[in-house]
Design an enzyme around this catalytic site. Structure first.
Site, short mmCIF file in Angstrom:
data_model
loop_
_atom_site.label_atom_id
_atom_site.label_comp_id
_atom_site.label_asym_id
_atom_site.label_seq_id
_atom_site.Cartn_x
_atom_site.Cartn_y
_atom_site.Cartn_z
N GLU A 172 0.80 -1.24 0.00
CA GLU A 172 0.00 0.00 0.00
C GLU A 172 0.83 1.28 0.00
OE1 GLU A 172 -2.77 -0.41 3.24
OE2 GLU A 172 -3.79 -2.09 2.29
N GLU A 277 -6.06 -10.67 -1.56
CA GLU A 277 -6.87 -10.44 -0.35
C GLU A 277 -8.36 -10.36 -0.69
OE1 GLU A 277 -5.37 -7.26 2.12
OE2 GLU A 277 -3.29 -7.69 1.60
C1 XIL Z 1 -6.00 -6.54 8.25
C2 XIL Z 1 -6.25 -7.78 9.10
O1 XIL Z 1 -7.18 -8.61 8.43
C3 XIL Z 1 -6.76 -7.36 10.44
O2 XIL Z 1 -6.89 -8.49 11.29
C4 XIL Z 1 -5.82 -6.35 11.07
O3 XIL Z 1 -6.35 -5.88 12.28
C5 XIL Z 1 -5.57 -5.18 10.15
O4 XIL Z 1 -5.12 -5.66 8.89
N1 XIL Z 1 -4.90 -4.71 3.63
C6 XIL Z 1 -3.88 -5.52 4.05
C7 XIL Z 1 -4.09 -6.45 5.19
O5 XIL Z 1 -2.82 -5.57 3.39
O6 XIL Z 1 -2.92 -6.60 5.96
C8 XIL Z 1 -5.20 -5.95 6.09
O7 XIL Z 1 -5.42 -6.97 7.05
C9 XIL Z 1 -6.42 -5.65 5.29
C10 XIL Z 1 -6.16 -4.55 4.32
#
Ligand code: XIL
Length: 392
Positions: A172, A277
């Site tokens: 990101e 994701e």
């Molecule tokens: C999220 C996790 O799912 C949560 O448990 C945590 O509290 C915060 O992060 N983008 C990403 C992931 O790259 O690491 C994130 O995951 C969701 C958004």
């Protein structure tokens, strides 16, 4: 058109289901096993196409919930630890690493032959404040921060060398206008922090597949920014082999057409594409929820009107059908690009543990994945199976 038809087919299937009919699933979806429906495995359904993975909350791999572990083993052939490898958890203090949870995940993956994707090495969130500071609290210099980044990457990647297939090296780094996001990494090191991170990771494990990971890069300025960044990294010789498209999507956005075009664009610059994701948020979003993007851990409590499917009835049939149609149209696109897509990973296994129950506001009941709160396949699961059956 085709997608709309799939969506309609599911509405119909669900209507049958509601009417108490035995057959609520698309014909291609399941083999009959003595009258009972046998659930196919996603890893088999897409075996010819790409790996199918899931991000794992720790109870899936630490032995505390054997039924949940069994679901993972039976359905997936790739996994990502959801939080165990984030800097905050694996390296909480300058001189202290905590590998316990990450080790368990890597052992679980090895034991069951699952490819493991490491998530992640450099991010501006869930990174402790000490990383960017000197002992006296003043901001660290470029040299100090680069040395810290290198030490962290060498330690973490080095520990799992040869055991982790791919690393999400930088997460990101783009802002909404497509420029590089203003983060402590960039402010202190400069724009080259991204290329440096890739070099350090390659140094630590030359065989690992290294990718840049981001959300919202299916269209507009964010897509332009991602393409420009990756072209630049490649031109500078950075060892980047893939782009991770997070694909935290909702029911209507981004369009399947945009996802299709974006994957084609990334493929053109010679990159493998990983869907890293995937989940589909079915709950309402308001502009004020955007604040949660700034700090992923600081979310507001939900208001009842923002949590419409929290009652015993769960997600209404019409919404289940929309979710199924949405997954079907996305997978049609992924299948079309299976030559460049290495894996499709869901951000979670069942709706029960999904992070979207607590983001962008906390305490909601969301339904973003393929397995319900009891671990049973949802109509969206069968939509996947049906879609795979129709591939060219
Ligand atoms: C999220 C996790 O799912 C949560 O448990 C945590 O509290 C915060 O992060 N983008 C990403 C992931 O790259 O690491 C994130 O995951 C969701 C958004």
């Amino acid at each position: 058109m085709k997608n709309r038809m799939i969506s309609r087919a599911f509405t119909f299937a669900l209507a049958l289901c509601a009417a108490g009919s035995v057959f609520a699933l698309p014909a291609a979806a399941a083999a009959s096993d003595g009258g009972a429906v046998k659930t196919p495995a996603l890893k088999d359904v897409f075996a010819k196409d790409f790996l199918v993975g899931a991000a794992l909350e720790r109870s899936f791999y630490n032995g505390s919930n054997p039924a949940r572990s069994a679901l993972v083993i039976s359905q997936f052939n790739a996994v990502t630890p959801e939080i165990a490898m984030m800097w905050q958890f694996i390296h909480p203090e300058a001189n202290r690493y905590d590998f316990a949870s990450a080790d368990r995940c890597v052992e679980f993956a090895e034991k069951h032959g699952l490819a493991l994707s490491g998530h992640m090495l450099v991010w501006h969130q869930l990174t402790p404040a000490w990383v960017f500071k000197n002992a006296d609290g003043s901001p660290a210099s470029r040299e100090t921060l680069l040395a810290r980044m290198r030490e962290h990457i060498r330690t973490v990647v080095g520990r799992y060398k040869g055991r982790v297939k791919s690393w999400d090296v930088v997460n990101e780094a783009l802002d909404d206008d497509g420029s590089l996001r203003d983060t402590p990494w960039r402010r202190i090191i400069g724009d080259d922090y991204i290329g440096q991170a890739f070099r350090f990771a390659h140094e630590a494990d030359p065989d690992a597949e290294l990718y840049y990971n981001d959300w919202g890069i299916e269209n507009g300025k964010r897509l332009e920014g991602a393409l420009a960044l990756l072209r630049k990294l490649k031109a500078a010789g950075a060892p980047v082999s893939a782009i991770g498209m997070q694909e935290h999507v909702n029911l209507d956005y981004p369009s399947a057409k945009d996802v299709d075009k974006a994957i084609a664009e990334f493929g053109k610059i010679g990159l493998k594409v990983l869907i890293t994701e995937l989940d589909v948020d079915v709950l309402p979003r308001t502009p004020e929820m955007d604040e949660a993007n700034v700090d992923i851990t600081r979310v507001k409590k939900t208001r009842p009107e923002e949590n419409p499917y929290a009652g015993a009835g769960g997600l209404p049939d019409e919404m289940q059908a929309r979710l199924a149609g949405r997954y079907a149209e996305l997978f049609e696109v992924y299948l079309k690009h299976r030559d460049v897509i290495g894996s499709v990973t869901f951000w979670g296994v069942t709706d029960r543990e999904s992070w979207l129950n607590n983001w962008p506001v906390s305490g909601r009941v969301n339904y973003p994945l393929l397995f319900d709160r009891e671990g049973k396949p949802k109509p969206a699961f069968w939509a996947m199976v049906e879609t795979a059956g129709k591939r060219n």
